[in-house]
Write an enzyme that holds these catalytic residues in place. Sequence first.
Site, short mmCIF file in Angstrom:
data_model
loop_
_atom_site.label_atom_id
_atom_site.label_comp_id
_atom_site.label_asym_id
_atom_site.label_seq_id
_atom_site.Cartn_x
_atom_site.Cartn_y
_atom_site.Cartn_z
N LYS A 9 -25.70 -47.47 83.56
CA LYS A 9 -26.61 -48.24 84.41
C LYS A 9 -27.89 -48.64 83.66
O LYS A 9 -28.20 -48.07 82.59
CB LYS A 9 -26.95 -47.41 85.65
CG LYS A 9 -25.76 -47.22 86.61
CD LYS A 9 -26.23 -46.46 87.84
CE LYS A 9 -25.15 -46.30 88.88
NZ LYS A 9 -25.66 -45.60 90.10
N TYR A 49 -20.60 -53.07 95.06
CA TYR A 49 -21.15 -52.12 96.02
C TYR A 49 -20.89 -52.55 97.47
O TYR A 49 -21.69 -52.21 98.36
CB TYR A 49 -22.64 -51.92 95.76
CG TYR A 49 -22.94 -51.07 94.53
CD1 TYR A 49 -22.46 -49.76 94.42
CD2 TYR A 49 -23.71 -51.57 93.47
CE1 TYR A 49 -22.73 -48.98 93.29
CE2 TYR A 49 -23.97 -50.79 92.34
CZ TYR A 49 -23.49 -49.50 92.27
OH TYR A 49 -23.75 -48.71 91.15
N ASN A 112 -29.55 -43.04 88.39
CA ASN A 112 -28.78 -41.87 87.95
C ASN A 112 -27.84 -42.16 86.77
O ASN A 112 -26.82 -41.49 86.59
CB ASN A 112 -28.04 -41.23 89.13
CG ASN A 112 -27.12 -42.20 89.83
OD1 ASN A 112 -26.97 -43.35 89.40
ND2 ASN A 112 -26.50 -41.76 90.90
N HIS A 115 -22.26 -44.96 86.52
CA HIS A 115 -21.37 -45.18 87.67
C HIS A 115 -19.95 -44.83 87.25
O HIS A 115 -19.54 -45.12 86.13
CB HIS A 115 -21.40 -46.65 88.11
CG HIS A 115 -20.27 -46.98 89.05
ND1 HIS A 115 -20.35 -46.76 90.40
CD2 HIS A 115 -19.01 -47.45 88.82
CE1 HIS A 115 -19.18 -47.09 90.96
NE2 HIS A 115 -18.36 -47.52 90.02
N GLU A 126 -12.52 -52.11 91.01
CA GLU A 126 -13.72 -52.31 90.19
C GLU A 126 -13.37 -52.84 88.80
O GLU A 126 -14.09 -53.70 88.28
CB GLU A 126 -14.50 -50.98 90.10
CG GLU A 126 -15.11 -50.59 91.45
CD GLU A 126 -15.65 -49.17 91.50
OE1 GLU A 126 -15.67 -48.47 90.47
OE2 GLU A 126 -16.06 -48.75 92.61
P1 IDP Z 1 -21.75 -42.47 93.44
O1 IDP Z 1 -22.43 -43.39 92.45
O2 IDP Z 1 -21.90 -41.04 93.05
O3 IDP Z 1 -20.31 -42.86 93.71
P2 IDP Z 1 -22.41 -43.68 96.01
O4 IDP Z 1 -22.55 -42.95 97.29
O5 IDP Z 1 -21.20 -44.53 95.82
O6 IDP Z 1 -22.55 -42.62 94.83
O7 IDP Z 1 -23.69 -44.59 95.85
C1 IDP Z 1 -23.76 -45.59 94.86
C2 IDP Z 1 -25.12 -45.51 94.18
O8 IDP Z 1 -26.14 -45.86 95.12
C3 IDP Z 1 -25.49 -44.11 93.70
O9 IDP Z 1 -25.02 -43.84 92.40
C4 IDP Z 1 -26.99 -44.13 93.75
O10 IDP Z 1 -27.54 -44.73 92.57
C5 IDP Z 1 -27.28 -45.03 94.92
N1 IDP Z 1 -27.51 -44.24 96.16
C6 IDP Z 1 -26.59 -43.66 96.93
N2 IDP Z 1 -27.13 -43.02 97.98
C7 IDP Z 1 -28.46 -43.24 97.86
C8 IDP Z 1 -29.61 -42.82 98.64
O11 IDP Z 1 -29.49 -42.16 99.67
N3 IDP Z 1 -30.82 -43.22 98.17
C9 IDP Z 1 -30.99 -43.97 97.06
N4 IDP Z 1 -29.95 -44.37 96.30
C10 IDP Z 1 -28.71 -44.01 96.68
MG MG Z 2 -19.57 -44.59 94.55
#
Ligand code: IDP
Ligand code: MG
Length: 153
Positions: A9, A49, A112, A115, A126
């Site tokens: 990312k 997304y 974070n 992905h 994807e």
């Molecule tokens: P993942 O990346 O671990 O699969 P997902 O739930 O698919 O997690 O969410 C996609 C991305 O959206 C996450 O990696 C994170 O960067 C962001 N995200 C998810 N939930 C939150 C939240 O509650 N607050 C802020 N960012 C979030």
């Molecule tokens: Mg995800």
Amino acid sequence: MERTFIAIKPDAVQRGLIGKIITRIEDKGFKIAGLKMIQVTEEIAAKHYAEHIGKPFYPDLVKFITSSPIIAMVVEGENAVAAMRQLMGKTNPANAEAGSIRADFSQEMSYNSIHGSDGPESAEREIAIYFKPEELCEKWQTMSEIMKARLEG
Ligand code: IDP
Ligand code: MG
């Protein structure tokens, strides 16, 4: 063998962590079947997304993922989807296992670093968003095969 979609990312690309993150993936023994740097557009972000459209964090997620280039990859190996999720660690770096990529390289959920697809169907979906079939490399002749062929003339 299974394939998964992985993206480094914008936060990690900006911080010069491309090499370190790819090293983790290679050290695990996974093969990189496709790799490119791309600027994610709002259209691509909406496809990638789609499951998060309408959630409170979605607008910021799109702003972030389109802010600077990502490294898009197809990673191949035994149980690649689940194994990469384990190597990445939990979504929130604060809860990610020590030694995982998110725990080691990032501090907060919004930024974070990496992905990874959350299941085999997501992986297929994807990969198709980011790669054309011909962009994935299939032929991996080993050095011993190449040298044997040279000896045999
Ligand atoms: P993942 O990346 O671990 O699969 P997902 O739930 O698919 O997690 O969410 C996609 C991305 O959206 C996450 O990696 C994170 O960067 C962001 N995200 C998810 N939930 C939150 C939240 O509650 N607050 C802020 N960012 C979030
Ligand atoms: Mg995800």
